[in-house]
Design an enzyme around this catalytic site. Structure first.
Site, short mmCIF file in Angstrom:
data_model
loop_
_atom_site.label_atom_id
_atom_site.label_comp_id
_atom_site.label_asym_id
_atom_site.label_seq_id
_atom_site.Cartn_x
_atom_site.Cartn_y
_atom_site.Cartn_z
N HIS A 228 -7.71 0.04 -3.46
CA HIS A 228 -6.70 -0.91 -3.95
C HIS A 228 -7.22 -1.73 -5.13
O HIS A 228 -8.26 -2.35 -5.05
CB HIS A 228 -6.19 -1.83 -2.85
CG HIS A 228 -5.68 -1.07 -1.67
ND1 HIS A 228 -5.50 -1.63 -0.44
CD2 HIS A 228 -5.34 0.25 -1.54
CE1 HIS A 228 -5.05 -0.71 0.41
NE2 HIS A 228 -4.95 0.44 -0.24
N CYS B 218 -0.46 -7.77 -1.32
CA CYS B 218 -0.44 -6.69 -0.31
C CYS B 218 0.79 -6.77 0.59
O CYS B 218 1.33 -5.75 1.01
CB CYS B 218 -1.64 -6.80 0.62
SG CYS B 218 -3.23 -6.64 -0.18
N ASP C 193 -5.65 -4.32 -6.34
CA ASP C 193 -5.01 -5.64 -6.40
C ASP C 193 -5.87 -6.81 -5.92
O ASP C 193 -5.35 -7.90 -5.69
CB ASP C 193 -3.62 -5.63 -5.74
CG ASP C 193 -3.60 -5.19 -4.30
OD1 ASP C 193 -4.65 -4.76 -3.79
OD2 ASP C 193 -2.52 -5.27 -3.67
N ASP D 74 -2.73 5.41 -2.43
CA ASP D 74 -2.12 4.19 -1.92
C ASP D 74 -1.48 3.51 -3.13
O ASP D 74 -2.08 3.43 -4.21
CB ASP D 74 -3.16 3.26 -1.30
CG ASP D 74 -3.44 3.59 0.17
OD1 ASP D 74 -3.09 4.71 0.60
OD2 ASP D 74 -4.02 2.73 0.86
N ASP E 233 0.83 -1.21 0.00
CA ASP E 233 0.00 0.00 0.00
C ASP E 233 0.86 1.26 0.00
O ASP E 233 0.42 2.32 -0.44
CB ASP E 233 -0.89 0.04 1.25
CG ASP E 233 -1.81 -1.17 1.35
OD1 ASP E 233 -1.98 -1.86 0.34
OD2 ASP E 233 -2.35 -1.40 2.45
O1 DAV Z 1 -11.77 -6.66 -2.35
O2 DAV Z 1 -11.62 -5.95 -0.33
C1 DAV Z 1 -8.78 -5.72 -1.04
C2 DAV Z 1 -7.50 -5.11 -1.53
C3 DAV Z 1 -6.39 -5.30 -0.59
N1 DAV Z 1 -5.22 -4.52 -0.96
C4 DAV Z 1 -11.19 -6.00 -1.47
C5 DAV Z 1 -9.94 -5.25 -1.84
#
Ligand code: DAV
Length: 347
Positions: free
Chosen positions: A232, A339, A234, A183, A106
């Site tokens: 995010h 992550c 990812d 991020d 992040d």
């Molecule tokens: O689908 O909750 C999580 C991303 C973690 N970097 C989600 C996104």
């Protein structure tokens, strides 16, 4: 840990070329990150919202197991011949009013030979990179005179992102554009193009800031993503190798991906299942789409959660070899293999 003078300490241009050096996080005394209620409501799972307040540590047994999983993951990567950097053990995030050192993706993104620290939107994360990764960043600079490390500047600590009077242009997001915020996990490398998304933690000023610090010839392009809770990218897209990317069809369309020249001729595959919410330990901070938050080692091999049989089987049908690693307790505190790492060198 000491590469010869000819090996770079930072050099990554995509998400899939052979991984040579990587950071793997450590949980430390991890806590639910405290942020303004509007931010938490927009991004965190409803069932756990009440825990996101100051001085609210994750349960000890979860942290202990998460730490062991991270160690196991680091050992797997080392055994593959990858140089692994780890932050110090036992950082007390409770005393620091912080979150954890387990999710470095992040806060750091490498682009070419440049490593950029993200200007976090969440104030509780503003010192995370300094505390957990400051020494590693110094080491990377000392090891390789070509590495360019861009630290987070003081002005990005201003606490104005949720101020009402500045928020005319906010659009669907809880943050305004009063100072740069992003991020690093809202972005991925595709050669000289960096694909990203706007989110509750990434604003236009943040995108401009990132663009300004990219090496010459690189540019940011923003994806059209359908995710009202975006934070995010990812767990939304995952390149498996050059020319093949899997995606979450609930959040992004094939057309939105193919609109970017860099993906025009790629094989784009929607994840064909609805990932199930585990019962234990709880996913305190994310959706179950962490199945897409895997770490590709070299376009052939990929590290996947040990019990995620359907995903393993599907990735193998797509020609990948899966390396299973237990990671459910890391998942519980906010992320998975992508992550928990920062690619430093991909060949
Ligand atoms: O689908 O909750 C999580 C991303 C973690 N970097 C989600 C996104």
């Amino acid at each position: 840990m000491h590469p010869s003078s000819s090996t770079p300490s930072v050099h990554a241009d995509d998400e899939v070329s052979p991984l040579k050096a990587v950071i793997v996080g450590r949980a430390g005394r991890a806590c639910f990150p405290a942020a303004p209620p509007a931010m938490i409501a927009a991004t965190m799972p409803e069932a756990h919202i009440h825990r996101f307040k100051p001085k609210s540590p994750f349960p000890d047994n979860i942290i202990e197991k998460a730490e062991a999983e991270l160690d196991c993951f680091a050992a797997i990567l080392k055994a593959e011949g990858i140089r692994v950097y780890r932050p110090p053990k036992g950082i007390d995030w409770l005393a620091e009013n912080g979150y954890t050192g387990a999710m470095p993706r992040d806060g750091l993104i490498s682009v070419g030979k440049t490593l950029i620290e993200a200007p976090f939107a969440w104030p509780c994360r503003s010192r995370e990179i300094e505390l957990a990764y400051g020494d590693i960043l110094k080491e990377l600079a000392a090891e390789d005179s070509h590495a360019r490390i861009v630290r987070r500047p003081e002005e990005t600590f201003a606490n104005t992102l949720l101020d009402e009077d500045e928020s005319d242009e906010k659009g669907p997001w809880v943050i305004n554009n009063s100072r740069p915020a992003f991020d690093a996990a809202d972005f991925m490398r595709f050669g000289t193009v960096i694909l990203g998304q706007y989110s509750h933690v990434t604003n236009q000023a943040g995108v401009d800031y990132l663009q300004k610090h990219l090496p010459e010839g690189y540019r940011v392009e923003m994806l059209e993503v359908n995710d009202p809770n975006a934070m995010h990218i990812d767990a939304t897209i995952l390149p498996l190798r050059k020319g093949l990317l899997v995606y979450n069809p609930k959040k992004i369309t094939e057309a939105a991906l193919r609109a970017h020249e860099v993906l025009k001729n790629w094989d784009l595959r929607p994840y064909p299942f609805i990932p199930q919410e585990p019962t234990e330990p709880p996913l305190y901070m994310t959706s179950p789409w962490l199945s897409l938050n895997a770490l590709v080692l070299d376009g052939l091999r990929i590290v996947v959660e040990a019990s995620d049989d359907i995903t393993v089987e599907w990735y193998e049908q797509l020609g990948m070899t899966c390396i299973r690693c237990p990671f459910k307790h890391v998942n519980s505190i906010g992320g998975s293999f992508h992550c928990a790492t920062v690619d430093l060198v991909r060949e």
